[in-house]
Design a protein around this motif. Structure first.
Motif, mmCIF file in Angstrom:
data_model
loop_
_atom_site.group_PDB
_atom_site.id
_atom_site.type_symbol
_atom_site.label_atom_id
_atom_site.label_comp_id
_atom_site.label_asym_id
_atom_site.label_seq_id
_atom_site.Cartn_x
_atom_site.Cartn_y
_atom_site.Cartn_z
ATOM 1 N N MET A 51 38.423 38.211 12.988
ATOM 2 C CA MET A 51 38.782 38.059 11.771
ATOM 3 C C MET A 51 38.267 36.372 11.706
ATOM 4 S SD MET A 51 39.827 40.289 9.944
ATOM 5 C CE MET A 51 40.544 39.617 8.653
ATOM 6 N N THR A 52 38.571 35.495 12.604
ATOM 7 C CA THR A 52 37.924 34.155 12.516
ATOM 8 C C THR A 52 36.514 34.067 12.607
ATOM 9 O OG1 THR A 52 39.853 33.437 13.977
ATOM 10 C CG2 THR A 52 38.135 31.951 13.831
ATOM 11 N N GLN A 53 35.706 35.010 13.438
ATOM 12 C CA GLN A 53 34.512 34.994 13.415
ATOM 13 C C GLN A 53 33.878 35.499 11.960
ATOM 14 O OE1 GLN A 53 33.305 37.680 16.737
ATOM 15 N NE2 GLN A 53 33.495 35.909 18.109
ATOM 16 N N ALA A 54 34.578 36.380 11.225
ATOM 17 C CA ALA A 54 34.222 36.943 10.191
ATOM 18 C C ALA A 54 34.381 35.677 9.014
ATOM 19 C CB ALA A 54 34.979 38.143 9.551
ATOM 20 N N LYS A 55 35.806 34.959 9.185
ATOM 21 C CA LYS A 55 35.603 34.003 8.143
ATOM 22 C C LYS A 55 34.595 32.798 8.203
ATOM 23 C CE LYS A 55 38.989 30.395 7.485
ATOM 24 N NZ LYS A 55 40.430 29.582 7.698
ATOM 25 N N ASP A 56 34.347 32.459 9.386
ATOM 26 C CA ASP A 56 33.166 31.571 9.717
ATOM 27 C C ASP A 56 31.898 31.931 9.149
ATOM 28 O OD1 ASP A 56 35.179 29.877 11.066
ATOM 29 O OD2 ASP A 56 34.493 30.474 13.126
ATOM 30 N N THR A 57 31.603 33.457 9.301
ATOM 31 C CA THR A 57 30.378 33.789 8.954
ATOM 32 C C THR A 57 30.172 33.701 7.180
ATOM 33 O OG1 THR A 57 30.148 35.495 10.863
ATOM 34 C CG2 THR A 57 28.828 36.082 8.950
ATOM 35 N N LEU A 58 31.484 34.345 6.753
ATOM 36 C CA LEU A 58 31.391 34.361 5.080
ATOM 37 C C LEU A 58 31.557 32.804 4.862
ATOM 38 C CD1 LEU A 58 34.254 36.744 4.377
ATOM 39 C CD2 LEU A 58 31.811 37.079 3.867
ATOM 40 N N GLU A 59 31.991 31.698 5.331
ATOM 41 C CA GLU A 59 31.860 30.258 5.049
ATOM 42 C C GLU A 59 30.562 29.863 4.999
ATOM 43 O OE1 GLU A 59 34.929 28.325 7.255
ATOM 44 O OE2 GLU A 59 36.542 28.774 5.911
ATOM 45 N N THR A 60 29.936 30.215 6.285
ATOM 46 C CA THR A 60 28.431 29.668 6.200
ATOM 47 C C THR A 60 27.509 30.698 5.196
ATOM 48 O OG1 THR A 60 28.711 29.722 8.646
ATOM 49 C CG2 THR A 60 26.550 29.845 7.993
#
Length: 147
Positions: A51-60
């Motif tokens: 979930m943290t990686q998905a959040k970072d990807t969406l923010e990028t």
């Protein structure tokens, strides 16, 4: 009653034999359940990482879209200029076509000679040259001297 006791004893011995036969598969099944328990215990941490990686990807991706939006806003005046140039070019070319068609229609008696000798291309080039000459002549007459 003796027969009943012997029957129960035979059933008990058969069940005991069944237990000895099933001990190995049941131990392996217990090992599988232990491994499954370890995996399930690690699952919340792994889901949190995903979930943290998905959040970072969406923010990028969101920041990239904002940058692209800003760049398109900066380029939109250029697109308007290109569109205006295209419309002006279309107007000039349609005017040239109209002139060529008018000259061509005005010389209908020479059409047979032109088509027979395949002179349409040369005729069009000559008309275009004449049109450009007239335009340049008209532009040079419209200049204003500021002296």
């Amino acid at each position: 009653m003796d027969w009943l006791g012997i029957g129960v004893l035979v059933i008990g011995v058969a069940l005991l034999g069944l237990v000895f036969v099933l001990i190995k598969p049941l131990n392996k099944l217990a090992g599988v359940f232990n491994g499954l328990q370890k995996t399930v215990d690690q699952l919340p941490e792994q889901v949190g990482d995903v979930m943290t990686q998905a959040k970072d990807t969406l923010e990028t991706g969101n920041s990239t879209l904002h940058q692209v939006n800003d760049q398109v806003k900066q380029l939109s005046p250029i697109f308007y200029i290109v569109g205006d140039a295209g419309r002006a070019t279309q107007h000039v070319s349609s005017t040239m076509v109209d002139r060529v068609m008018n000259v061509k229609e005005g010389t209908s008696e020479g059409n047979d000679f032109i088509q027979r000798n395949h002179l349409e291309g040369w005729y069009g080039i000559a008309t275009l040259g004449y049109f450009i000459y007239q335009k340049r002549k008209g532009l040079s007459n419209n200049r204003i001297n500021i002296n």
